[in-house]
Design a protein around this motif. Structure first.
Motif, PDB file in Angstrom:
ATOM      1  N   PHE A 295       2.143   1.879  -3.435  1.00 36.20           N
ATOM      2  CA  PHE A 295       1.073   2.360  -4.309  1.00 36.20           C
ATOM      3  C   PHE A 295       0.834   3.845  -4.075  1.00 36.20           C
ATOM      4  CE2 PHE A 295      -3.395   3.412  -4.957  1.00 36.20           C
ATOM      5  CZ  PHE A 295      -3.526   3.112  -6.290  1.00 36.20           C
TER       6      PHE A 295
ATOM      7  N   GLN B 234      -8.133   2.931 -10.871  1.00 31.97           N
ATOM      8  CA  GLN B 234      -6.918   2.472 -10.192  1.00 31.97           C
ATOM      9  C   GLN B 234      -7.157   2.326  -8.693  1.00 31.97           C
ATOM     10  OE1 GLN B 234      -3.731   5.181 -11.115  1.00 31.97           O
ATOM     11  NE2 GLN B 234      -3.710   4.656 -13.282  1.00 31.97           N
TER      12      GLN B 234
ATOM     13  N   GLN C 114      -9.403  -0.731  -8.038  1.00 39.07           N
ATOM     14  CA  GLN C 114      -8.660  -1.983  -8.183  1.00 39.07           C
ATOM     15  C   GLN C 114      -7.770  -2.226  -6.977  1.00 39.07           C
ATOM     16  OE1 GLN C 114      -6.589  -1.425 -11.893  1.00 39.07           O
ATOM     17  NE2 GLN C 114      -8.330  -2.081 -13.144  1.00 39.07           N
ATOM     18  N   PHE C 115      -7.119  -1.186  -6.499  1.00 40.51           N
ATOM     19  CA  PHE C 115      -6.253  -1.355  -5.343  1.00 40.51           C
ATOM     20  C   PHE C 115      -7.062  -1.679  -4.095  1.00 40.51           C
ATOM     21  CE2 PHE C 115      -3.706   0.001  -1.744  1.00 40.51           C
ATOM     22  CZ  PHE C 115      -2.581  -0.762  -1.970  1.00 40.51           C
ATOM     23  N   SER C 116      -8.212  -1.030  -3.944  1.00 35.56           N
ATOM     24  CA  SER C 116      -9.077  -1.294  -2.799  1.00 35.56           C
ATOM     25  C   SER C 116      -9.579  -2.733  -2.823  1.00 35.56           C
ATOM     26  CB  SER C 116     -10.268  -0.326  -2.820  1.00 35.56           C
ATOM     27  OG  SER C 116     -11.146  -0.599  -1.776  1.00 35.56           O
TER      28      SER C 116
ATOM     29  N   GLU D  38       0.815  -1.208   0.000  1.00 36.38           N
ATOM     30  CA  GLU D  38       0.000   0.000   0.000  1.00 36.38           C
ATOM     31  C   GLU D  38       0.852   1.263   0.000  1.00 36.38           C
ATOM     32  OE1 GLU D  38      -3.021  -0.081   3.056  1.00 36.38           O
ATOM     33  OE2 GLU D  38      -3.328  -2.213   2.717  1.00 36.38           O
TER      34      GLU D  38
ATOM     35  N   LEU E  53      -8.102  -5.303  -4.275  1.00 32.10           N
ATOM     36  CA  LEU E  53      -6.947  -6.155  -3.995  1.00 32.10           C
ATOM     37  C   LEU E  53      -6.633  -6.178  -2.501  1.00 32.10           C
ATOM     38  CD1 LEU E  53      -4.647  -7.928  -5.004  1.00 32.10           C
ATOM     39  CD2 LEU E  53      -3.316  -5.840  -5.368  1.00 32.10           C
ATOM     40  N   ALA E  54      -6.705  -5.030  -1.852  1.00 35.53           N
ATOM     41  CA  ALA E  54      -6.451  -4.970  -0.410  1.00 35.53           C
ATOM     42  C   ALA E  54      -7.502  -5.785   0.346  1.00 35.53           C
ATOM     43  CB  ALA E  54      -6.454  -3.518   0.065  1.00 35.53           C
TER      44      ALA E  54
END
Length: 90
Positions: free
Chosen positions: A30, A55, A58-60, A27, A62-63
């Motif tokens: 990122f 973006q 997608q990161f949220s 994180e 994945l987390a």
């Protein structure tokens, strides 16, 4: 917008291939990339909001998946300790 000539892996990592370099990002990495991207964008042609939101989404996601995986591993370990098993049988 300024082009980035090269990307270096996070400090302290020594990947054996380029794939491993990116699998170690977290994180903090990122957020560093995101703030660098925002700081270096052309003010007359800013980044598309839809792309930025995609973006972040997608990161949220994945987390969330990573946290679910961690929780399931914890639960599995607790069940194994109660039942005395060492693994999951198929």
């Amino acid at each position: 917008m300024t082009a980035i000539s090269s990307i270096t892996p996070p400090t302290g990592s020594t990947p054996t291939s380029s794939t491993n370099a990116y699998s170690n990002l977290n994180e903090a990495d990122f957020m560093k990339l995101l703030t660098t991207q925002l700081a270096n964008q052309d003010p007359t042609a800013p980044t598309d909001n839809a792309q930025m939101l995609a973006q972040l989404a997608q990161f949220s996601t994945l987390a969330g998946v990573n946290q679910t995986n961690t929780d399931l591993n914890t639960i599995s370990g607790q069940i194994s300790s109660v039942t005395g098993t060492t693994g999951v049988s198929a």
